[in-house]
Write a protein that holds these residues in place. Structure first.
Motif, mmCIF file in Angstrom:
data_model
loop_
_atom_site.group_PDB
_atom_site.id
_atom_site.type_symbol
_atom_site.label_atom_id
_atom_site.label_comp_id
_atom_site.label_asym_id
_atom_site.label_seq_id
_atom_site.Cartn_x
_atom_site.Cartn_y
_atom_site.Cartn_z
ATOM 1 N N ASP A 60 -15.495 17.019 -5.954
ATOM 2 C CA ASP A 60 -15.793 18.556 -5.865
ATOM 3 C C ASP A 60 -15.401 19.032 -4.894
ATOM 4 N N GLN A 61 -15.112 18.365 -3.657
ATOM 5 C CA GLN A 61 -14.580 18.851 -2.422
ATOM 6 C C GLN A 61 -13.966 17.887 -1.544
ATOM 7 N N LYS A 62 -12.859 18.213 -0.714
ATOM 8 C CA LYS A 62 -12.088 17.171 -0.261
ATOM 9 C C LYS A 62 -12.129 17.337 1.282
ATOM 10 N N SER A 63 -12.924 18.309 1.926
ATOM 11 C CA SER A 63 -12.769 18.478 3.440
ATOM 12 C C SER A 63 -14.058 19.403 3.773
ATOM 13 N N GLY A 64 -14.575 19.124 4.967
ATOM 14 C CA GLY A 64 -15.816 19.730 5.506
ATOM 15 C C GLY A 64 -16.133 19.278 6.560
ATOM 16 N N LYS A 65 -17.340 19.748 7.151
ATOM 17 C CA LYS A 65 -18.047 19.064 8.403
ATOM 18 C C LYS A 65 -18.932 18.046 7.985
ATOM 19 N N PRO A 66 -19.007 16.868 8.892
ATOM 20 C CA PRO A 66 -19.853 16.077 8.551
ATOM 21 C C PRO A 66 -21.328 16.497 9.089
ATOM 22 N N THR A 114 -12.190 -1.384 -14.934
ATOM 23 C CA THR A 114 -11.871 -2.633 -15.782
ATOM 24 C C THR A 114 -12.274 -2.221 -17.254
ATOM 25 N N SER A 115 -11.758 -2.614 -18.303
ATOM 26 C CA SER A 115 -11.921 -2.295 -19.603
ATOM 27 C C SER A 115 -12.771 -3.285 -20.363
ATOM 28 N N ASP A 116 -13.184 -3.173 -21.441
ATOM 29 C CA ASP A 116 -13.985 -4.345 -22.296
ATOM 30 C C ASP A 116 -13.319 -5.532 -22.534
ATOM 31 N N TYR A 117 -11.821 -5.294 -22.503
ATOM 32 C CA TYR A 117 -11.009 -6.549 -22.597
ATOM 33 C C TYR A 117 -10.375 -7.217 -21.350
ATOM 34 N N SER A 118 -11.241 -6.739 -20.290
ATOM 35 C CA SER A 118 -10.756 -7.370 -18.992
ATOM 36 C C SER A 118 -9.614 -6.904 -18.393
ATOM 37 N N ARG A 119 -9.074 -5.796 -18.952
ATOM 38 C CA ARG A 119 -7.702 -5.031 -18.458
ATOM 39 C C ARG A 119 -8.160 -4.245 -16.986
ATOM 40 N N THR A 120 -7.547 -4.162 -16.126
ATOM 41 C CA THR A 120 -7.859 -3.345 -14.962
ATOM 42 C C THR A 120 -6.688 -2.547 -14.466
ATOM 43 N N ASN A 121 -7.135 -1.517 -13.562
ATOM 44 C CA ASN A 121 -5.889 -0.730 -13.083
ATOM 45 C C ASN A 121 -6.648 -0.130 -11.744
ATOM 46 N N THR A 122 -6.134 0.399 -10.746
ATOM 47 C CA THR A 122 -6.470 0.708 -9.461
ATOM 48 C C THR A 122 -5.540 1.964 -9.034
ATOM 49 N N SER A 123 -6.413 3.047 -8.537
ATOM 50 C CA SER A 123 -5.988 4.110 -8.140
ATOM 51 C C SER A 123 -6.261 4.466 -6.486
ATOM 52 N N THR A 124 -5.516 4.620 -5.803
ATOM 53 C CA THR A 124 -5.432 4.878 -4.378
ATOM 54 C C THR A 124 -4.883 5.994 -3.906
ATOM 55 N N ARG A 125 -5.978 6.853 -3.047
ATOM 56 C CA ARG A 125 -5.521 8.353 -2.835
ATOM 57 C C ARG A 125 -5.517 8.423 -1.314
ATOM 58 N N THR A 126 -4.581 8.337 -0.540
ATOM 59 C CA THR A 126 -4.545 8.237 0.962
ATOM 60 C C THR A 126 -5.031 9.667 1.468
ATOM 61 N N ASP A 127 -5.975 9.422 2.603
ATOM 62 C CA ASP A 127 -6.499 10.692 3.176
ATOM 63 C C ASP A 127 -7.003 11.654 2.177
ATOM 64 N N PHE A 128 -7.613 11.261 1.183
ATOM 65 C CA PHE A 128 -8.224 12.233 0.160
ATOM 66 C C PHE A 128 -9.267 12.861 0.418
ATOM 67 N N ILE A 129 -10.299 12.326 1.576
ATOM 68 C CA ILE A 129 -11.323 13.055 2.016
ATOM 69 C C ILE A 129 -10.998 13.389 3.567
ATOM 70 N N ILE A 130 -11.333 14.479 4.021
ATOM 71 C CA ILE A 130 -11.137 14.765 5.542
ATOM 72 C C ILE A 130 -12.224 15.315 5.976
ATOM 73 N N ALA A 131 -13.240 14.683 6.812
ATOM 74 C CA ALA A 131 -14.375 15.254 7.406
ATOM 75 C C ALA A 131 -13.873 15.358 8.737
ATOM 76 N N THR A 132 -14.117 16.643 9.056
ATOM 77 C CA THR A 132 -13.621 17.036 10.475
ATOM 78 C C THR A 132 -14.660 18.167 10.915
ATOM 79 N N SER A 133 -14.814 18.385 12.336
ATOM 80 C CA SER A 133 -15.764 19.113 12.738
ATOM 81 C C SER A 133 -15.386 20.707 12.424
ATOM 82 N N GLY A 134 -14.029 20.857 12.037
ATOM 83 C CA GLY A 134 -13.633 22.058 11.591
ATOM 84 C C GLY A 134 -13.104 23.031 12.707
ATOM 85 N N ILE A 135 -13.276 22.612 13.931
ATOM 86 C CA ILE A 135 -12.618 23.408 15.004
ATOM 87 C C ILE A 135 -11.669 22.562 15.848
ATOM 88 N N THR A 136 -10.491 23.245 15.897
ATOM 89 C CA THR A 136 -9.179 22.765 16.335
ATOM 90 C C THR A 136 -8.679 23.944 17.201
#
Length: 409
Positions: A175-181, A233-255
């Motif tokens: 629902d959101q990918k960046s913001g302040k911690p 993983t499926s009900d027949y033990s088949r798998t798949n993986t998705s990796t998204r680099t730097d998907f979430i950016i938690a920042t102080s918001g000030i630069t």
């Protein structure tokens, strides 16, 4: 002077080719002319040609030869081409894969024949020569090809096709990918599968924590860039993986960043600085450190009055009290004025003793603790800097030295 010819039909895959051999009984032949399809047109002029016929059949072949004395001679022969022994065979584009699996079939049976296919999955049998078929259910199928020759003889050939259960496709959103911690993120699984169902989810949030929920809610407590991974993983033990680099950016918001209009020059060096702050940040305060002074305005103008190499730092604080500091090391270079018709004097000694014969020269005085600059009469005095005097005449110079407190005699 006589000529004749013989022939031989090719084997198996070459059964439509016929190899001809021209033979000379006597005399010398200067040309060979072959007509393979009885149309009166020469098809080949070599002694031993090879010709491909469209089908196995009976053909009338004519050979015309010319001898070195100009005499011509013709020979005609009916050749009988035989169909090869019927032997069913076929090839497939793939032999296994995930459902739905599309397979292209190629009939490799030699000779004239009819083809009939049974794909083994209860689908209707078809009579195409090279069909395409899609298997919609997982399983192992034996595909049967039955061929029938022109004489009614038949032959069969079978081949195995393995159709596997499909792998899921791992997909997710947030629902959101960046913001302040602390940054709270609601993850949503959007994975798909074409057959069966997904039964397990394994999340890695990139901060050392994980979850097995389908749609987890996760809080990032520290600033940073986080790579998120979802394995399904499926009900027949088949798998798949998705990796998204730097998907979430938690920042102080000030630069912040800054730039100087010029970064080097002679004393006194006036530098104009411009701060660069993202538009979405509301700044509460600025603090500049030039090493020889400070400023609290957004875009200051600062004068460097001593030679040297200076670091410059900018600290920005937003309305929430969060700060960010950027420092540029060795950013400003300030040099002494280039030497011309000038003499430097040490004002800790008797300056008057060093001014003899200096009429028409620029005297640069450096007192160490009290210094002033005077390029021309009327120029303002500046403290804590080198002093430049123009010696128009001795009286003016002595007066100026007394004002500066440099003439101790």
């Amino acid at each position: 002077m006589t000529t004749t010819f013989t022939y031989k039909q090719g084997d198996k895959g070459d059964y439509l080719k016929v190899y001809f051999y021209g033979e000379v009984g006597s005399g010398t032949v200067t040309s060979w002319e072959w007509d393979f399809n009885s149309d009166g047109i020469t098809d080949n002029t070599s002694q031993n040609p090879v010709y491909s016929f469209p089908i196995a059949d009976t053909y009338t072949v004519k050979l015309t030869t010319t001898f070195d004395n100009g005499v011509t001679e013709s020979r005609t022969l009916n050749i009988i081409m035989k169909e090869p022994e019927l032997e069913a065979s076929f090839a497939t584009s793939v032999s296994s894969g995930e459902v739905p699996l599309q397979v292209n079939f190629t009939d490799l049976t030699l000779g004239v024949h009819d083809s009939r296919w049974d794909f083994g999955d209860k689908s209707p049998k078809i009579a195409l020569q090279n069909p395409t078929h899609t298997f919609t259910e997982p399983g192992t199928y034996w595909v049967l090809l039955t061929v029938t020759g022109i004489n009614g003889n038949t032959d069969d050939y079978t081949k195995e096709i393995v159709v596997n259960y499909p792998s899921p496709v791992a997909l997710f959103t947030a629902d959101q990918k960046s913001g302040k911690p602390p940054l709270s993120v609601q993850f949503a699984d959007s994975s798909t599968i074409s057959y069966g169902k997904i039964t397990n989810w394994n999340w890695n949030f990139g901060d050392g924590t994980s979850s097995e929920e389908q749609n987890p809610l996760h809080e990032y407590s520290q600033a940073g860039n986080y790579t998120v991974t979802l394995k399904v993983t499926s009900d027949y033990s088949r798998t798949n993986t998705s990796t998204r680099t730097d998907f979430i950016i938690a920042t102080s918001g000030i630069t912040a960043s800054f730039k100087a209009e010029d970064t080097s020059g002679e004393i006194p060096f006036i530098a104009k600085f411009t701060s660069r702050i993202p538009a979405n940040i509301e700044v509460k305060s600025y603090h500049w450190d030039f090493e020889d002074g400070t400023s609290t305005v957004a875009n200051p103008v600062h004068t460097f009055r001593k030679p040297g190499i200076y670091n410059v730092s900018l600290t920005v604080t937003d309305i929430d009290g969060e700060s960010f500091t950027v420092t540029k090391e060795d950013y400003i270079t300030v040099e002494r004025k280039a030497a011309g018709n000038e003499v430097w004097v040490n004002t800790t000694e008797n300056t008057n003793n060093r001014m003899n014969g200096t009429a028409g020269l620029n005297i640069l005085a450096d007192s160490g603790n009290v210094t002033k600059m005077l390029d021309n009469p009327g120029t303002e005095f500046i403290r804590n800097e080198s002093v430049r005097f123009q010696n128009f005449f001795g009286e003016w110079l002595r007066l100026i030295m007394e004002i500066l407190g440099l003439n101790k005699n």
